[in-house]
Design a protein around this motif. Structure first.
Motif, PDB file in Angstrom:
ATOM      1  N   MET A   1      85.407 -36.496  56.130  1.00 32.87           N
ATOM      2  CA  MET A   1      86.054 -37.011  54.948  1.00 32.87           C
ATOM      3  C   MET A   1      87.156 -36.047  54.541  1.00 32.87           C
ATOM      4  N   SER A   2      88.350 -36.551  54.425  1.00 34.63           N
ATOM      5  CA  SER A   2      89.461 -35.690  54.034  1.00 34.63           C
ATOM      6  C   SER A   2      89.946 -36.080  52.643  1.00 34.63           C
ATOM      7  N   LEU A   3      90.253 -35.081  51.877  1.00 33.02           N
ATOM      8  CA  LEU A   3      90.746 -35.284  50.524  1.00 33.02           C
ATOM      9  C   LEU A   3      92.188 -34.831  50.437  1.00 33.02           C
ATOM     10  N   ASN A   4      92.883 -35.320  49.429  1.00 30.89           N
ATOM     11  CA  ASN A   4      94.225 -34.841  49.143  1.00 30.89           C
ATOM     12  C   ASN A   4      94.335 -34.562  47.649  1.00 30.89           C
ATOM     13  N   SER A   5      95.483 -34.070  47.219  1.00 31.77           N
ATOM     14  CA  SER A   5      95.659 -33.708  45.810  1.00 31.77           C
ATOM     15  C   SER A   5      95.497 -34.907  44.892  1.00 31.77           C
ATOM     16  N   ALA A   6      95.913 -36.079  45.350  1.00 27.20           N
ATOM     17  CA  ALA A   6      95.777 -37.284  44.527  1.00 27.20           C
ATOM     18  C   ALA A   6      94.303 -37.594  44.281  1.00 27.20           C
ATOM     19  N   ASP A   7      93.458 -37.384  45.309  1.00 29.74           N
ATOM     20  CA  ASP A   7      92.012 -37.603  45.136  1.00 29.74           C
ATOM     21  C   ASP A   7      91.441 -36.639  44.103  1.00 29.74           C
ATOM     22  N   ILE A   8      91.861 -35.381  44.169  1.00 25.44           N
ATOM     23  CA  ILE A   8      91.380 -34.372  43.222  1.00 25.44           C
ATOM     24  C   ILE A   8      91.796 -34.751  41.801  1.00 25.44           C
ATOM     25  N   LYS A   9      93.051 -35.178  41.638  1.00 31.31           N
ATOM     26  CA  LYS A   9      93.540 -35.587  40.314  1.00 31.31           C
ATOM     27  C   LYS A   9      92.755 -36.788  39.797  1.00 31.31           C
ATOM     28  N   ARG A  10      92.440 -37.742  40.691  1.00 31.56           N
ATOM     29  CA  ARG A  10      91.697 -38.936  40.283  1.00 31.56           C
ATOM     30  C   ARG A  10      90.278 -38.568  39.862  1.00 31.56           C
ATOM     31  N   ILE A  11      89.634 -37.701  40.638  1.00 30.28           N
ATOM     32  CA  ILE A  11      88.278 -37.255  40.296  1.00 30.28           C
ATOM     33  C   ILE A  11      88.294 -36.514  38.958  1.00 30.28           C
ATOM     34  N   ALA A  12      89.311 -35.678  38.754  1.00 32.42           N
ATOM     35  CA  ALA A  12      89.424 -34.944  37.495  1.00 32.42           C
ATOM     36  C   ALA A  12      89.636 -35.912  36.337  1.00 32.42           C
ATOM     37  N   HIS A  13      90.425 -36.942  36.558  1.00 30.66           N
ATOM     38  CA  HIS A  13      90.641 -37.938  35.506  1.00 30.66           C
ATOM     39  C   HIS A  13      89.338 -38.663  35.173  1.00 30.66           C
ATOM     40  N   LEU A  14      88.570 -39.038  36.200  1.00 26.05           N
ATOM     41  CA  LEU A  14      87.296 -39.714  35.960  1.00 26.05           C
ATOM     42  C   LEU A  14      86.323 -38.820  35.198  1.00 26.05           C
ATOM     43  N   ALA A  15      86.379 -37.519  35.460  1.00 27.38           N
ATOM     44  CA  ALA A  15      85.497 -36.569  34.782  1.00 27.38           C
ATOM     45  C   ALA A  15      86.084 -36.115  33.446  1.00 27.38           C
ATOM     46  N   ARG A  16      87.243 -36.641  33.108  1.00 25.92           N
ATOM     47  CA  ARG A  16      87.949 -36.290  31.870  1.00 25.92           C
ATOM     48  C   ARG A  16      88.229 -34.784  31.810  1.00 25.92           C
ATOM     49  N   ILE A  17      88.718 -34.255  32.957  1.00 28.43           N
ATOM     50  CA  ILE A  17      89.075 -32.849  33.058  1.00 28.43           C
ATOM     51  C   ILE A  17      90.569 -32.774  33.337  1.00 28.43           C
ATOM     52  N   GLU A  18      91.260 -31.945  32.585  1.00 26.87           N
ATOM     53  CA  GLU A  18      92.691 -31.765  32.822  1.00 26.87           C
ATOM     54  C   GLU A  18      92.873 -30.709  33.914  1.00 26.87           C
ATOM     55  N   VAL A  19      93.604 -31.074  34.973  1.00 30.52           N
ATOM     56  CA  VAL A  19      93.800 -30.187  36.111  1.00 30.52           C
ATOM     57  C   VAL A  19      95.289 -30.108  36.408  1.00 30.52           C
TER      58      VAL A  19
END
Length: 95
Positions: A1-19
């Motif tokens: 499974m490969s991730l990119n920065s967009a995935d990290i931003k989306r996960i952070a948004h779902l967790a309501r974390i500003e990154v």
């Protein structure tokens, strides 16, 4: 499974974390390493290996199951405020 920065931003948004972008890149590096380690562990052939409950072969010292006190039910019920049919009677708390 490969991730990119967009995935990290989306996960952070779902967790309501500003990154920020730099934090997203650092998180991407760490998560990629963790996922790589998981892939390595899943690639190991574990057929025929018995699961263990502990990393060391230790046993618990147990005492013998022996009664150490006598039955004192009659004594306890004799000093109770109210007993009926071998049961303790308590005042009604909820109406």
């Amino acid at each position: 499974m490969s991730l990119n920065s967009a995935d990290i931003k989306r996960i952070a948004h779902l967790a309501r974390i500003e990154v920020s972008d730099t934090e997203a890149e650092a998180t991407l590096t760490k998560l990629t390493g963790i996922l790589g380690l998981i892939e390595q562990m899943q690639a190991v052939d574990t057929k025929g290996i018995v699961p263990m409950s502990h990393s060391q072969d230790v046993t618990q010292r147990l005492r013998e199951d022996v009664v150490t006190e006598t039955n004192q039910r009659e004594l306890f019920q004799s000093i109770a405020p109210a007993v009926e049919g071998g049961l303790y009677l308590v005042p009604k708390v909820i109406e």
